[in-house]
Design an enzyme around this catalytic site. Structure first.
Site, PDB file in Angstrom:
ATOM      1  N   CYS A  47      16.584  10.635  12.233  1.00  0.00           N
ATOM      2  CA  CYS A  47      16.664   9.695  13.352  1.00  0.00           C
ATOM      3  C   CYS A  47      15.272   9.134  13.664  1.00  0.00           C
ATOM      4  CB  CYS A  47      17.243  10.415  14.562  1.00  0.00           C
ATOM      5  SG  CYS A  47      17.092   9.511  16.108  1.00  0.00           S
ATOM      6  N   HIS A  77      13.790  10.494  17.344  1.00  0.00           N
ATOM      7  CA  HIS A  77      13.248  11.838  17.557  1.00  0.00           C
ATOM      8  C   HIS A  77      12.766  12.501  16.261  1.00  0.00           C
ATOM      9  CE1 HIS A  77      16.137  11.178  20.937  1.00  0.00           C
ATOM     10  NE2 HIS A  77      15.130  11.668  21.631  1.00  0.00           N
ATOM     11  N   GLN A  90      21.841   5.188  12.413  1.00  0.00           N
ATOM     12  CA  GLN A  90      23.048   5.119  11.594  1.00  0.00           C
ATOM     13  C   GLN A  90      23.589   3.703  11.532  1.00  0.00           C
ATOM     14  OE1 GLN A  90      25.974   8.167  12.438  1.00  0.00           O
ATOM     15  NE2 GLN A  90      27.641   6.941  11.630  1.00  0.00           N
ATOM     16  N   HIS A 129      24.505  14.188  14.357  1.00  0.00           N
ATOM     17  CA  HIS A 129      23.103  13.955  14.687  1.00  0.00           C
ATOM     18  C   HIS A 129      22.520  15.186  15.384  1.00  0.00           C
ATOM     19  CE1 HIS A 129      22.895   9.469  14.008  1.00  0.00           C
ATOM     20  NE2 HIS A 129      24.185   9.729  13.865  1.00  0.00           N
ATOM     21  N   CYS A 166      19.842  15.329  16.959  1.00  0.00           N
ATOM     22  CA  CYS A 166      19.247  14.992  18.250  1.00  0.00           C
ATOM     23  C   CYS A 166      20.251  15.169  19.381  1.00  0.00           C
ATOM     24  CB  CYS A 166      18.677  13.581  18.248  1.00  0.00           C
ATOM     25  SG  CYS A 166      19.871  12.285  17.892  1.00  0.00           S
TER      26      CYS A 166
END
Length: 212
Positions: free
Chosen positions: A101, A104, A142, A170, A172
């Site tokens: 990602c 993060h 994404q 994910h 995150c």
């Protein structure tokens, strides 16, 4: 080795409309940054278990983010036109991937499903899997990754329609923040026949789910 690093020190930022050049720091600078992050986390970068970690992380980053050094157009350059007039859907489903990602810098992972209706020809099935890796091995969202895959197939094949579906979890969301593990995010892009004919879009979903 330094010459190789310098030769690869610039890349095109795929998220900018203009070709913004990003200059890559040296390996030594990257290792120093890792040491800083270890200390920021609250540990001692000089203790035995961590002293080699900056080198390992810098090396791992070159692999994890190797997509910046690859070009999807090159991967899809070989088109096979002699397919005996085949013009129905071509689907490669359940292509596993892992990415990071861009918000993060923690992982997300899942599966990609890619289908298209040939026009001028087809590409080797493994090439579609490689294109997923080209874009996954970058800092990503994404949504962006889904669109990039569709655009790459469009540029290479000019097919009569493209369908891309990505399902991912994910970290995150599961490791930090709301900490909800097991939730998945689904993104799609449809063009041509898949967008204009609901029956073909439904057939795509059916074929994808047959593999579950």
């Amino acid at each position: 080795m330094d010459a190789v690093v310098k030769a690869l020190s610039a890349r095109v930022d795929a998220h900018d409309a203009g070709e913004k050049i990003v200059h890559r720091p040296t390996r030594e600078e990257a290792e120093a940054a890792v040491r800083t992050l270890i200390a920021y986390a609250g540990d001692d970068p000089d203790r035995e278990g961590l002293v080699e970690t900056p080198k390992r992380v810098a090396k791992a980053y070159r692999e994890l983010f190797g997509g910046y050094e690859e070009d999807a157009g090159t991967v899809l350059a070989k088109v096979f036109e002699d397919v005996e007039g085949y013009g129905d859907m071509v689907l490669v489903r359940d292509i596993p991937f892992h990415s990071h990602c861009e918000h993060h810098m923690v992982p997300f992972h899942g599966s990609a499903h890619i289908a298209y209706f040939p026009s001028k020809g087809v590409v080797g099935l493994s090439k579609l899997a490689r294109v997923v890796d080209v874009f996954a091995r970058r800092l990503q969202t994404q949504e962006t990754m889904t669109q990039q895959i569709a655009d790459a197939v469009e540029d290479a094949l000019q097919p009569r329609g493209i369908a891309v579906l990505i399902e991912a979890e994910h970290m995150c969301m599961s490791m930090r923040g709301v900490r909800k593990s097991g939730s998945s995010t689904v993104t799609t892009v449809f063009t041509g026949i898949f967008r204009e004919e609901p029956a073909e879009q439904a057939r795509f979903f059916t074929q994808v789910r047959l593999g579950k």
